[in-house]
Design a protein around this motif. Sequence first.
Motif, PDB file in Angstrom:
ATOM      1  N   VAL A 253      -4.157  36.169 -34.195  1.00 49.98           N
ATOM      2  CA  VAL A 253      -2.787  36.700 -34.198  1.00 49.98           C
ATOM      3  C   VAL A 253      -1.782  35.580 -33.944  1.00 49.98           C
ATOM      4  O   VAL A 253      -0.716  35.542 -34.563  1.00 49.98           O
ATOM      5  N   THR A 254      -2.125  34.653 -33.073  1.00 54.21           N
ATOM      6  CA  THR A 254      -1.235  33.524 -32.799  1.00 54.21           C
ATOM      7  C   THR A 254      -1.034  32.667 -34.040  1.00 54.21           C
ATOM      8  O   THR A 254       0.100  32.280 -34.361  1.00 54.21           O
ATOM      9  N   VAL A 255      -2.100  32.397 -34.771  1.00 54.81           N
ATOM     10  CA  VAL A 255      -1.988  31.603 -36.001  1.00 54.81           C
ATOM     11  C   VAL A 255      -1.159  32.350 -37.045  1.00 54.81           C
ATOM     12  O   VAL A 255      -0.274  31.762 -37.685  1.00 54.81           O
ATOM     13  N   ILE A 256      -1.415  33.643 -37.209  1.00 54.56           N
ATOM     14  CA  ILE A 256      -0.654  34.438 -38.180  1.00 54.56           C
ATOM     15  C   ILE A 256       0.829  34.451 -37.818  1.00 54.56           C
ATOM     16  O   ILE A 256       1.694  34.258 -38.678  1.00 54.56           O
ATOM     17  N   MET A 257       1.146  34.675 -36.564  1.00 52.47           N
ATOM     18  CA  MET A 257       2.547  34.714 -36.141  1.00 52.47           C
ATOM     19  C   MET A 257       3.204  33.343 -36.278  1.00 52.47           C
ATOM     20  O   MET A 257       4.385  33.245 -36.624  1.00 52.47           O
ATOM     21  N   THR A 258       2.459  32.278 -36.030  1.00 51.97           N
ATOM     22  CA  THR A 258       2.999  30.925 -36.179  1.00 51.97           C
ATOM     23  C   THR A 258       3.364  30.657 -37.631  1.00 51.97           C
ATOM     24  O   THR A 258       4.455  30.147 -37.932  1.00 51.97           O
ATOM     25  N   VAL A 259       2.488  31.025 -38.541  1.00 52.43           N
ATOM     26  CA  VAL A 259       2.758  30.829 -39.966  1.00 52.43           C
ATOM     27  C   VAL A 259       3.950  31.696 -40.391  1.00 52.43           C
ATOM     28  O   VAL A 259       4.848  31.223 -41.105  1.00 52.43           O
ATOM     29  N   PHE A 260       3.975  32.941 -39.956  1.00 51.68           N
ATOM     30  CA  PHE A 260       5.069  33.842 -40.315  1.00 51.68           C
ATOM     31  C   PHE A 260       6.408  33.307 -39.811  1.00 51.68           C
ATOM     32  O   PHE A 260       7.390  33.249 -40.571  1.00 51.68           O
ATOM     33  N   ILE A 261       6.463  32.908 -38.558  1.00 51.90           N
ATOM     34  CA  ILE A 261       7.718  32.393 -38.008  1.00 51.90           C
ATOM     35  C   ILE A 261       8.116  31.094 -38.698  1.00 51.90           C
ATOM     36  O   ILE A 261       9.297  30.853 -38.965  1.00 51.90           O
ATOM     37  N   GLY A 262       7.146  30.259 -39.036  1.00 52.60           N
ATOM     38  CA  GLY A 262       7.447  29.029 -39.759  1.00 52.60           C
ATOM     39  C   GLY A 262       8.038  29.299 -41.133  1.00 52.60           C
ATOM     40  O   GLY A 262       9.004  28.645 -41.544  1.00 52.60           O
ATOM     41  N   ILE A 263       7.476  30.274 -41.840  1.00 49.17           N
ATOM     42  CA  ILE A 263       7.995  30.624 -43.166  1.00 49.17           C
ATOM     43  C   ILE A 263       9.397  31.217 -43.054  1.00 49.17           C
ATOM     44  O   ILE A 263      10.298  30.846 -43.822  1.00 49.17           O
ATOM     45  N   VAL A 264       9.610  32.117 -42.116  1.00 51.53           N
ATOM     46  CA  VAL A 264      10.939  32.712 -41.926  1.00 51.53           C
ATOM     47  C   VAL A 264      11.946  31.630 -41.547  1.00 51.53           C
ATOM     48  O   VAL A 264      13.074  31.609 -42.063  1.00 51.53           O
ATOM     49  N   ASP A 265      11.563  30.721 -40.694  1.00 52.77           N
ATOM     50  CA  ASP A 265      12.456  29.634 -40.299  1.00 52.77           C
ATOM     51  C   ASP A 265      12.796  28.759 -41.493  1.00 52.77           C
ATOM     52  O   ASP A 265      13.959  28.379 -41.676  1.00 52.77           O
ATOM     53  N   LEU A 266      11.816  28.440 -42.298  1.00 48.37           N
ATOM     54  CA  LEU A 266      12.049  27.610 -43.472  1.00 48.37           C
ATOM     55  C   LEU A 266      12.993  28.299 -44.454  1.00 48.37           C
ATOM     56  O   LEU A 266      13.954  27.688 -44.956  1.00 48.37           O
ATOM     57  N   VAL A 267      12.750  29.574 -44.720  1.00 45.97           N
ATOM     58  CA  VAL A 267      13.589  30.326 -45.659  1.00 45.97           C
ATOM     59  C   VAL A 267      15.021  30.429 -45.121  1.00 45.97           C
ATOM     60  O   VAL A 267      15.986  30.196 -45.865  1.00 45.97           O
ATOM     61  N   LEU A 268      15.158  30.788 -43.865  1.00 44.18           N
ATOM     62  CA  LEU A 268      16.500  30.933 -43.301  1.00 44.18           C
ATOM     63  C   LEU A 268      17.247  29.598 -43.241  1.00 44.18           C
ATOM     64  O   LEU A 268      18.460  29.542 -43.508  1.00 44.18           O
ATOM     65  N   SER A 269      16.571  28.536 -42.922  1.00 45.06           N
ATOM     66  CA  SER A 269      17.253  27.239 -42.853  1.00 45.06           C
ATOM     67  C   SER A 269      17.703  26.783 -44.231  1.00 45.06           C
ATOM     68  O   SER A 269      18.796  26.246 -44.394  1.00 45.06           O
ATOM     69  N   ARG A 270      16.880  27.027 -45.235  1.00 43.79           N
ATOM     70  CA  ARG A 270      17.301  26.674 -46.599  1.00 43.79           C
ATOM     71  C   ARG A 270      18.446  27.568 -47.066  1.00 43.79           C
ATOM     72  O   ARG A 270      19.384  27.110 -47.712  1.00 43.79           O
ATOM     73  N   PHE A 271      18.371  28.854 -46.745  1.00 48.61           N
ATOM     74  CA  PHE A 271      19.446  29.780 -47.109  1.00 48.61           C
ATOM     75  C   PHE A 271      20.752  29.377 -46.440  1.00 48.61           C
ATOM     76  O   PHE A 271      21.806  29.330 -47.088  1.00 48.61           O
ATOM     77  N   LEU A 272      20.701  29.062 -45.170  1.00 41.38           N
ATOM     78  CA  LEU A 272      21.927  28.683 -44.459  1.00 41.38           C
ATOM     79  C   LEU A 272      22.454  27.329 -44.935  1.00 41.38           C
ATOM     80  O   LEU A 272      23.677  27.123 -44.977  1.00 41.38           O
ATOM     81  N   SER A 273      21.579  26.432 -45.313  1.00 34.59           N
ATOM     82  CA  SER A 273      22.070  25.146 -45.824  1.00 34.59           C
ATOM     83  C   SER A 273      22.760  25.330 -47.172  1.00 34.59           C
ATOM     84  O   SER A 273      23.724  24.619 -47.481  1.00 34.59           O
ATOM     85  N   VAL A 274      22.299  26.295 -47.978  1.00 38.91           N
ATOM     86  CA  VAL A 274      22.965  26.584 -49.250  1.00 38.91           C
ATOM     87  C   VAL A 274      24.307  27.271 -48.995  1.00 38.91           C
ATOM     88  O   VAL A 274      25.307  26.949 -49.629  1.00 38.91           O
ATOM     89  N   VAL A 275      24.328  28.212 -48.065  1.00 40.60           N
ATOM     90  CA  VAL A 275      25.556  28.963 -47.761  1.00 40.60           C
ATOM     91  C   VAL A 275      26.632  28.047 -47.189  1.00 40.60           C
ATOM     92  O   VAL A 275      27.808  28.150 -47.573  1.00 40.60           O
ATOM     93  N   PHE A 276      26.305  27.143 -46.319  1.00 37.68           N
ATOM     94  CA  PHE A 276      27.302  26.317 -45.647  1.00 37.68           C
ATOM     95  C   PHE A 276      27.558  24.980 -46.334  1.00 37.68           C
ATOM     96  O   PHE A 276      28.186  24.097 -45.772  1.00 37.68           O
ATOM     97  N   LYS A 277      27.090  24.800 -47.564  1.00 40.14           N
ATOM     98  CA  LYS A 277      27.384  23.564 -48.287  1.00 40.14           C
ATOM     99  C   LYS A 277      28.790  23.570 -48.802  1.00 40.14           C
ATOM    100  O   LYS A 277      29.427  24.416 -49.170  1.00 40.14           O
TER     101      LYS A 277
END
Length: 63
Positions: free
Chosen positions: A39-63
């Motif tokens: 469960v820890t590995v699954i949650m780590t991967v999930f949070i990493g993917i969400v973080d990556l998607v959100l950071s890319r989305f916010l970098s596009v929005v605030f450009k």
Amino acid sequence: MNILAKPVNFLNEVRSELSKVAWSTRKELLASTVLVITVTVIMTVFIGIVDLVLSRFLSVVFK
């Protein structure tokens, strides 16, 4: 009450309480450990993917 009676009484009570504990078997402990690690590995991967998607989305929005 004697000064040595309190620690002895405490240790007797601890022994009494520990005898009431239902300890897990080795098999149950290993199964629980594997579950927690999985469960820890699954949650780590999930949070990493969400973080990556959100950071890319916010970098596009605030450009």
